[in-house]
Design a protein around this motif. Structure first.
Motif, PDB file in Angstrom:
ATOM      1  N   VAL A   1    -116.068   4.040 -57.646  1.00 36.06           N
ATOM      2  CA  VAL A   1    -114.923   4.678 -57.000  1.00 36.06           C
ATOM      3  C   VAL A   1    -114.421   5.798 -57.893  1.00 36.06           C
ATOM      4  CG1 VAL A   1    -114.217   2.714 -55.600  1.00 36.06           C
ATOM      5  CG2 VAL A   1    -113.366   2.914 -57.936  1.00 36.06           C
TER       6      VAL A   1
ATOM      7  N   ARG B   1    -107.434   7.345 -60.222  1.00 38.89           N
ATOM      8  CA  ARG B   1    -106.680   8.371 -59.473  1.00 38.89           C
ATOM      9  C   ARG B   1    -106.344   9.580 -60.345  1.00 38.89           C
ATOM     10  NH1 ARG B   1    -103.228   3.711 -56.858  1.00 38.89           N
ATOM     11  NH2 ARG B   1    -104.196   3.537 -54.782  1.00 38.89           N
TER      12      ARG B   1
ATOM     13  N   PRO C   1    -112.291  -0.833 -49.948  1.00 38.36           N
ATOM     14  CA  PRO C   1    -111.544  -0.227 -48.835  1.00 38.36           C
ATOM     15  C   PRO C   1    -110.034  -0.412 -48.900  1.00 38.36           C
ATOM     16  CG  PRO C   1    -113.522  -1.314 -48.017  1.00 38.36           C
ATOM     17  CD  PRO C   1    -113.382  -1.692 -49.466  1.00 38.36           C
ATOM     18  N   ARG C   2    -109.546  -1.288 -49.789  1.00 38.29           N
ATOM     19  CA  ARG C   2    -108.099  -1.448 -49.933  1.00 38.29           C
ATOM     20  C   ARG C   2    -107.455  -0.199 -50.540  1.00 38.29           C
ATOM     21  NH1 ARG C   2    -107.174  -7.752 -51.810  1.00 38.29           N
ATOM     22  NH2 ARG C   2    -108.821  -8.661 -50.527  1.00 38.29           N
ATOM     23  N   PHE C   3    -108.277   0.714 -51.038  1.00 36.90           N
ATOM     24  CA  PHE C   3    -107.765   1.937 -51.666  1.00 36.90           C
ATOM     25  C   PHE C   3    -108.364   3.144 -50.940  1.00 36.90           C
ATOM     26  CE2 PHE C   3    -108.272  -1.474 -54.792  1.00 36.90           C
ATOM     27  CZ  PHE C   3    -106.939  -1.664 -55.141  1.00 36.90           C
ATOM     28  N   PRO C   4    -107.869   3.445 -49.747  1.00 39.51           N
ATOM     29  CA  PRO C   4    -108.483   4.498 -48.927  1.00 39.51           C
ATOM     30  C   PRO C   4    -108.361   5.894 -49.510  1.00 39.51           C
ATOM     31  CG  PRO C   4    -106.425   3.736 -47.940  1.00 39.51           C
ATOM     32  CD  PRO C   4    -106.733   2.796 -49.061  1.00 39.51           C
ATOM     33  N   ASP C   5    -107.500   6.082 -50.512  1.00 37.41           N
ATOM     34  CA  ASP C   5    -107.369   7.408 -51.110  1.00 37.41           C
ATOM     35  C   ASP C   5    -108.478   7.710 -52.112  1.00 37.41           C
ATOM     36  OD1 ASP C   5    -106.135   5.320 -52.642  1.00 37.41           O
ATOM     37  OD2 ASP C   5    -105.264   6.853 -53.959  1.00 37.41           O
TER      38      ASP C   5
ATOM     39  N   ARG D   1    -112.590   7.943 -53.278  1.00 40.94           N
ATOM     40  CA  ARG D   1    -113.926   8.159 -52.719  1.00 40.94           C
ATOM     41  C   ARG D   1    -114.865   7.070 -53.223  1.00 40.94           C
ATOM     42  NH1 ARG D   1    -116.966  12.056 -54.057  1.00 40.94           N
ATOM     43  NH2 ARG D   1    -115.756  13.084 -55.704  1.00 40.94           N
ATOM     44  N   VAL D   2    -115.659   6.537 -52.320  1.00 45.25           N
ATOM     45  CA  VAL D   2    -116.608   5.485 -52.658  1.00 45.25           C
ATOM     46  C   VAL D   2    -118.000   6.091 -52.779  1.00 45.25           C
ATOM     47  CG1 VAL D   2    -117.749   3.387 -51.841  1.00 45.25           C
ATOM     48  CG2 VAL D   2    -115.266   3.659 -51.577  1.00 45.25           C
TER      49      VAL D   2
END
Length: 294
Positions: free
Chosen positions: A170, A233, A247-251, A253-254
């Motif tokens: 991430v 971040r 996905p709990r952190f949609p901000d 990029r995966v």
């Protein structure tokens, strides 16, 4: 020797203060002090060294405390067993979980359990897998959720596999990496944000990079997924999270990994689960069976 005296000793030992212990036990301090003094006379030994500034266990108190806790736990278990025989689940349920548990929706499970068994006092602690295994062995945690490398099985406890999954990288939205899928070799020069060295949550990543022949730098070691995400971040490096948890952190990029590290989530419990723990295990078993059928 009475159970109430044992409760007072444990409370003083845990608070290191007679006043706070009395408040916890909901008695006046003079009554608590009187009961402990009577117990010390019966035992023929002082359990606490008292000064104007602090209270600490004597060697005799250190020897007495584990047995006192065992007696209180046995009494609580006896009450719970009697209640369970009459169809009522009561007592305490101590749950432990890694911060990134994903195989079970733990908040929903705890909510459902409390609705079914309102007389049970529930506590939750979040720790690393290694610490949780030890706490279940010692009996201070009843049920725990772990994440371990695929080659590792929890020892000294009862366990059930809940499922496995790969890890993903991430990064912050404006991080310089732009590919949606890479191999570990391409990340060799990136700074990483990961769990502390030696932790089970770190081992799966270290082993995967070692197998790929990659030496990586981990300048930022953290104890929680939330702190890892906060550092990611700020573009300080690349984080590693379970694919089902990211996905709990949609901000963020995966980035998918072709030779990704993997982990298995386990549910563990002690060899003699209490009625409260057994009821929680039954609830999880039923919910997990419904998910498999679906």
């Amino acid at each position: 020797m009475e159970l109430q005296q044992l409760r007072y000793v444990v409370a003083v030992a845990e608070t290191s203060n007679f006043t706070r212990a009395a408040e916890r036990c909901r008695v006046v301090q003079s009554a608590l002090s009187h009961q402990i003094a009577g117990l010390e006379r019966e035992l023929g030994a002082r359990l606490f060294d008292r000064t104007s500034r602090r209270v600490r266990l004597t060697p005799a108190g250190e020897a007495f405390l584990p047995a006192a806790r065992e007696c209180l736990e046995a009494a609580d278990r006896a009450r719970a067993e009697v209640a369970a025989a009459g169809g009522e689940i009561r007592g305490r349920l101590a749950v432990g979980a890694i911060p990134t548990v994903a195989a079970v929706n733990l908040p929903v499970a705890l909510r459902d359990y409390r609705l079914r068994h309102p007389r049970v006092h529930i506590t939750l602690t979040s720790e690393g897998s290694t610490d949780l295994i030890e706490r279940v062995r010692q009996g201070t945690v009843d049920v725990a959720f772990l994440g371990l490398p695929t080659r590792v099985e929890p020892k000294g406890v009862q366990s059930r596999r809940l499922g496995g999954g790969e890890l993903v990288a991430v990064v912050a939205p404006d991080y310089h990496l732009t590919d949606h899928e890479v191999d570990l070799q391409s990340l060799a020069d990136e700074p990483f944000i990961d769990f502390r060295s030696g932790a089970a949550g770190r081992a799966q990543s270290d082993e995967a990079f070692a197998a790929a022949g990659v030496r990586r730098e981990v300048p930022f070691e953290v104890s929680s997924a939330e702190l890892m995400v906060d550092l990611v971040r700020q573009c300080l490096g690349v984080g590693m999270l379970p694919a089902a948890y990211a996905p709990r952190f949609p901000d963020l990029r995966v980035i998918r990994l072709r030779n990704a590290p993997a982990r298995v989530e386990h549910l563990i419990w002690g060899n003699r689960p209490s009625p409260a723990a057994t009821a929680f295990l039954d609830l999880l078993r039923a919910d997990h069976a419904e998910e498999v059928v679906a």
